[in-house]
Design a protein around this motif. Structure first.
Motif, mmCIF file in Angstrom:
data_model
loop_
_atom_site.group_PDB
_atom_site.id
_atom_site.type_symbol
_atom_site.label_atom_id
_atom_site.label_comp_id
_atom_site.label_asym_id
_atom_site.label_seq_id
_atom_site.Cartn_x
_atom_site.Cartn_y
_atom_site.Cartn_z
ATOM 1 N N GLY A 152 -30.326 -25.308 20.625
ATOM 2 C CA GLY A 152 -30.674 -23.929 20.942
ATOM 3 C C GLY A 152 -32.162 -23.677 20.872
ATOM 4 O O GLY A 152 -32.923 -24.442 20.272
ATOM 5 N N PHE A 153 -32.574 -22.557 21.491
ATOM 6 C CA PHE A 153 -34.000 -22.291 21.642
ATOM 7 C C PHE A 153 -34.570 -21.323 20.619
ATOM 8 O O PHE A 153 -35.738 -20.987 20.691
ATOM 9 C CB PHE A 153 -34.271 -21.745 23.045
ATOM 10 N N SER A 154 -33.790 -20.821 19.685
ATOM 11 C CA SER A 154 -34.327 -19.874 18.714
ATOM 12 C C SER A 154 -35.345 -20.568 17.806
ATOM 13 O O SER A 154 -35.024 -21.578 17.161
ATOM 14 C CB SER A 154 -33.196 -19.301 17.858
ATOM 15 N N PRO A 155 -36.583 -20.044 17.710
ATOM 16 C CA PRO A 155 -37.618 -20.705 16.901
ATOM 17 C C PRO A 155 -37.606 -20.220 15.456
ATOM 18 O O PRO A 155 -38.545 -19.576 14.983
ATOM 19 C CB PRO A 155 -38.904 -20.286 17.613
ATOM 20 N N GLY A 156 -36.557 -20.486 14.728
ATOM 21 C CA GLY A 156 -36.457 -20.028 13.349
ATOM 22 C C GLY A 156 -35.391 -20.796 12.615
ATOM 23 O O GLY A 156 -35.099 -21.951 12.916
ATOM 24 N N VAL A 157 -34.774 -20.139 11.639
ATOM 25 C CA VAL A 157 -33.700 -20.743 10.855
ATOM 26 C C VAL A 157 -32.397 -20.647 11.641
ATOM 27 O O VAL A 157 -32.065 -19.608 12.206
ATOM 28 C CB VAL A 157 -33.554 -20.031 9.500
ATOM 29 N N ALA A 158 -31.672 -21.743 11.686
ATOM 30 C CA ALA A 158 -30.306 -21.771 12.217
ATOM 31 C C ALA A 158 -29.568 -22.781 11.361
ATOM 32 O O ALA A 158 -29.733 -23.994 11.525
ATOM 33 C CB ALA A 158 -30.271 -22.167 13.691
ATOM 34 N N LEU B 166 -43.413 -22.815 35.380
ATOM 35 C CA LEU B 166 -44.843 -23.031 35.631
ATOM 36 C C LEU B 166 -45.733 -22.334 34.620
ATOM 37 O O LEU B 166 -46.952 -22.517 34.640
ATOM 38 C CB LEU B 166 -45.194 -22.544 37.046
ATOM 39 N N LYS B 167 -45.142 -21.538 33.727
ATOM 40 C CA LYS B 167 -45.924 -20.792 32.742
ATOM 41 C C LYS B 167 -46.151 -21.627 31.479
ATOM 42 O O LYS B 167 -45.425 -22.586 31.212
ATOM 43 C CB LYS B 167 -45.194 -19.493 32.383
ATOM 44 N N PRO B 168 -47.153 -21.263 30.667
ATOM 45 C CA PRO B 168 -47.354 -21.963 29.387
ATOM 46 C C PRO B 168 -46.139 -21.786 28.481
ATOM 47 O O PRO B 168 -45.410 -20.787 28.580
ATOM 48 C CB PRO B 168 -48.584 -21.269 28.801
ATOM 49 N N ALA B 169 -45.923 -22.736 27.595
ATOM 50 C CA ALA B 169 -44.787 -22.663 26.675
ATOM 51 C C ALA B 169 -44.993 -21.516 25.689
ATOM 52 O O ALA B 169 -46.092 -21.336 25.155
ATOM 53 C CB ALA B 169 -44.637 -23.973 25.918
ATOM 54 N N PRO B 170 -43.950 -20.725 25.413
ATOM 55 C CA PRO B 170 -44.059 -19.675 24.398
ATOM 56 C C PRO B 170 -44.079 -20.283 22.999
ATOM 57 O O PRO B 170 -43.630 -21.420 22.796
ATOM 58 C CB PRO B 170 -42.813 -18.824 24.630
ATOM 59 N N THR C 281 -43.539 -15.886 14.012
ATOM 60 C CA THR C 281 -43.253 -17.150 14.692
ATOM 61 C C THR C 281 -43.220 -16.969 16.196
ATOM 62 O O THR C 281 -43.804 -17.751 16.957
ATOM 63 C CB THR C 281 -41.907 -17.717 14.206
ATOM 64 N N ASN C 282 -42.504 -15.938 16.636
ATOM 65 C CA ASN C 282 -42.408 -15.613 18.055
ATOM 66 C C ASN C 282 -42.194 -14.105 18.162
ATOM 67 O O ASN C 282 -41.191 -13.594 17.671
ATOM 68 C CB ASN C 282 -41.263 -16.375 18.712
ATOM 69 N N PRO C 283 -43.110 -13.379 18.797
ATOM 70 C CA PRO C 283 -43.049 -11.905 18.768
ATOM 71 C C PRO C 283 -41.781 -11.313 19.373
ATOM 72 O O PRO C 283 -41.352 -10.230 18.959
ATOM 73 C CB PRO C 283 -44.285 -11.493 19.582
ATOM 74 N N SER C 284 -41.171 -11.975 20.345
ATOM 75 C CA SER C 284 -40.011 -11.390 21.017
ATOM 76 C C SER C 284 -38.677 -11.765 20.384
ATOM 77 O O SER C 284 -37.655 -11.120 20.652
ATOM 78 C CB SER C 284 -40.003 -11.797 22.493
#
Length: 318
Positions: free
Chosen positions: A43-49, A284-288, A69-72
């Motif tokens: 999964g793509f959640s940038p936190g605890v799982a 094509l965008k930079p990685a979040p 960690t990630n604003p959104s």
């Protein structure tokens, strides 16, 4: 078909790294102390799982993320909490047991599902199970059991890729066929909203890492992107990822599936064009922050969707 998508992974943090106040709040929700926590990589959640085991032997699943960690991501967790709590009993999804929100960090406490993700590359028998379950889910969630945003609202900014690429992106990096037919693709994309409309509740982010297989059923996890759409919306949006992860031809799957076989072909093509444009333009965008493989994953989905779309267009777009 070969696997062209990289693993779906975010930068995971560990349970022990959460502030003590947050860990205490989770234990208060569960009514027992956490004695073991095992991080989950998918999964793509940038936190605890993490799957956690409690002192009394019960288990739960905890996911948490901070705006630092990630604003959104905290808003996605808040949406997931609302949507999961509103799903009707019997929906093949984890139950929400509670949540914590201090304005910066959001933690969700969910039922732990004793299952595993489908094997990649996709195995035919497992894919058949999932496709049948997607059909059952579409039937069970029609009409939508709660007032989720309409697809035209939720995807309004996302499904503009072909139209915005000339101004915002480097079209020299596009697939040559897409670059040659950019005008047609933009025109098709502009007509996606009406055919996508409907009163089915769609998960709208079905991928192998959001699916768990148990001995008895298929369970769909991670519901922040839920929306109201045509009954075939979930099927269409998941198939490029299935193809990118070694699955079969999406056109054959879609047109023979109960949700897809009676769908208006022109409408399906318009929605597929919009989905493809989203994947291609996003890749094509930079990685979040915290999501190092997201763009490569979107690139693989975009390539699979583009092959599907090109096949549907045939002689219209040489």
């Amino acid at each position: 078909m070969d696997v062209i998508a990289p693993p779906a992974t975010g930068v995971r943090h560990h349970w022990a790294g959460l502030p003590a106040l947050v860990r205490s709040a989770v234990e208060d929700i569960l009514g027992a102390r956490v004695v073991e926590a095992r991080s989950q990589s998918g999964g793509f959640s940038p936190g605890v799982a993490a799957r956690v085991r409690l002192a009394d032997g019960r288990r739960a699943f905890v996911k948490a993320v901070s705006a630092e960690t990630n604003p959104s991501s905290p808003d996605l967790h808040r949406a997931e909490a609302r949507h999961t709590a509103a799903l009707p009993p019997g929906t093949p999804a984890p139950r929400l047991l509670g949540s914590y929100d201090d304005g910066t960090l959001v933690a969700l406490v969910l039922q732990d599902i004793d299952g595993r993700q489908p094997r990649i590359p996709w195995e035919p028998a497992e894919l058949d199970r999932v496709l049948a379950a997607v059909g059952e889910l579409g039937t069970a969630l029609t009409p939508a059991p709660f007032d989720a945003p309409a697809a035209a609202v939720r995807k309004a900014r996302m499904f503009t890729g072909w139209r915005t690429l000339p101004a915002e992106g480097d079209t020299s990096r596009l697939d040559p066929w897409a670059a040659r037919n950019l005008g047609l693709l933009a025109e098709l994309e502009s007509g996606w909203e009406e055919p996508a409309a409907g009163d089915s509740l769609a998960h709208s982010d079905l991928r192998a890492d959001n699916i768990l297989l148990t001995d008895e059923r298929v369970v769909f996890v991670d519901w922040p992107h839920a929306l109201r759409a045509a009954p075939w919306f979930d099927l269409l949006t998941m198939l490029p990822c299935v193809a990118a992860q070694g699955g079969p031809d999406p056109e054959t799957v879609f047109t023979t599936h109960p949700l897809g076989r009676d769908a208006d072909p022109a409408g399906v093509t318009a929605v597929l064009a919009a989905l493809t444009g989203y994947f291609v333009a996003s890749s094509l965008k930079p990685a979040p922050p915290g999501l190092p493989t997201l763009r490569a994953f979107q690139r693989a989905q975009g390539a699979a969707a583009l092959r599907w779309l090109r096949g549907r267009l045939g002689h219209r777009a040489p």
